[in-house]
Write an enzyme that holds these catalytic residues in place. Sequence first.
Site, short mmCIF file in Angstrom:
data_model
loop_
_atom_site.label_atom_id
_atom_site.label_comp_id
_atom_site.label_asym_id
_atom_site.label_seq_id
_atom_site.Cartn_x
_atom_site.Cartn_y
_atom_site.Cartn_z
N ASP A 201 39.75 43.70 59.60
CA ASP A 201 38.99 43.51 58.38
C ASP A 201 37.86 42.52 58.69
O ASP A 201 38.13 41.37 59.07
CB ASP A 201 39.90 42.97 57.26
CG ASP A 201 39.18 42.90 55.92
OD1 ASP A 201 37.95 42.74 55.92
OD2 ASP A 201 39.86 42.98 54.88
N LYS A 227 29.17 40.26 50.87
CA LYS A 227 29.25 38.88 51.39
C LYS A 227 28.04 38.62 52.28
O LYS A 227 26.92 38.55 51.78
CB LYS A 227 30.59 38.69 52.10
CG LYS A 227 31.74 38.73 51.08
CD LYS A 227 33.11 38.74 51.70
CE LYS A 227 34.17 38.77 50.58
NZ LYS A 227 35.49 39.19 51.06
#
Length: 415
Positions: A201, A227
């Site tokens: 991830d 992000k």
Amino acid sequence: MSAKTITREDCLKYDADDPLAKFGERFVLPDGIIYLDGNSLGALPMATADRVKHVVEEEWGIDLIKSWNVNDWFHLPQRCGDKIAQLIGAEAGEVVAADSTSVNLFKLLAAGLRMRPDRTVIVSERGNFPTDLYIMQGLIDMLGGRHELRLLEDGQDIAELLDDKVAIVALTHVNYKSGRFHDMKAVTRAVQDAGALMMWDLAHSAGALPVDLNGANADFAVGCGYKYLNGGPGAPAFLYVAKRHQDETHQPLTGWMGHAAPFEFVTDYRPAQGIDRNLCGTPAVISMSALEAGLDLMLEADMTRIREKSVALGDLFIELVKQECAEWNFGLASPPAEQRGSQVGLTHEHGYPIMQALIHRGVIGDFRAPDLLRFGFAPLYIRYVDVWDAVATLKDIMAKGEWDKPEFHAKSAVT
Ligand SMILES: *Cc1c(COP(=O)(O)O)cnc(C)c1O
């Protein structure tokens, strides 16, 4: 000691010498705000509003449904995927943008279990981001409880959890709290030597530091668009499947966008060749266009320079907290730069109200229970002087006891 004291003027000088400084003006950042939360929601690139306006007013408004062809909406997932690939050490055709990180985790975990039918264990880590663990739990439940989840504890060696029951190991490369990263290459090798598949991830990695999925021989990866990729709130996420696996992966969300011929409208599902079979439904065109604007900006910058500045900003922050705030006993929750992503965590028993007081003064980080103040350093738009000013604000809040006002103790829904 005094010879080594860092001053605000030093920080201004670092900014003057910073090869990435010119990227600052490519972002919309309000005056008076120091934004140290790009690890949670990246800032808005200047180009994004125009791009979204164009997609809405011209493409949707005027070209209407023709846009799937004339404006190539149809290939947005692959086009964004190929751009993300360049940031994470993958090839074109190995990544697509789609769905959310949570959904992509589900798809690839299920595909991985299917590739190891004789094995029943998913390995992850206790400190993983909760959605990753929740998705694993839900998948195990859906599969009838034949599988189990085995969790790596903080500081434990992955080798201790590996045996011939493990089908897939799914870890987050950069930990969302401490910022500590795993040795991607070594862990992947250990996992594959034990016969299991490795999924990474990259939520806190993509766009924050150099990642080399193919160099590490990773099997699968997922990651986040909102992000460090600056794709905007709720931006589509991405997934990666190594070329060698693409024609043997069968993810269970077999929607029409993953079909070999979606516009033949046949009754039976037949998976597309290559990475496309990992798509499910119609892409979110407006938000994926915003993501693409963020990616285009990110691709203009050199990832080695991004990493150098990220390390320098994090180290500067840690040094300044030591120099300016020693008397308030903040703990350091993050490792040294060699093992740290682009964020630094401090611990303090009054972490929550201290962070609220900082935010009130325009220094935006975030808080993670029970006691962590988290500060992200996105190198494209954070200046060295911002780090100085953030620590000076922290010092002032502590010295004046400002954090202890009742309003800073009230909990909001999102911390
Ligand atoms: C941010 C983050 C997610 C977010 O998942 P969503 O599906 O976008 O809510 C998932 N995993 C990790 C490790 C994260 O840091």
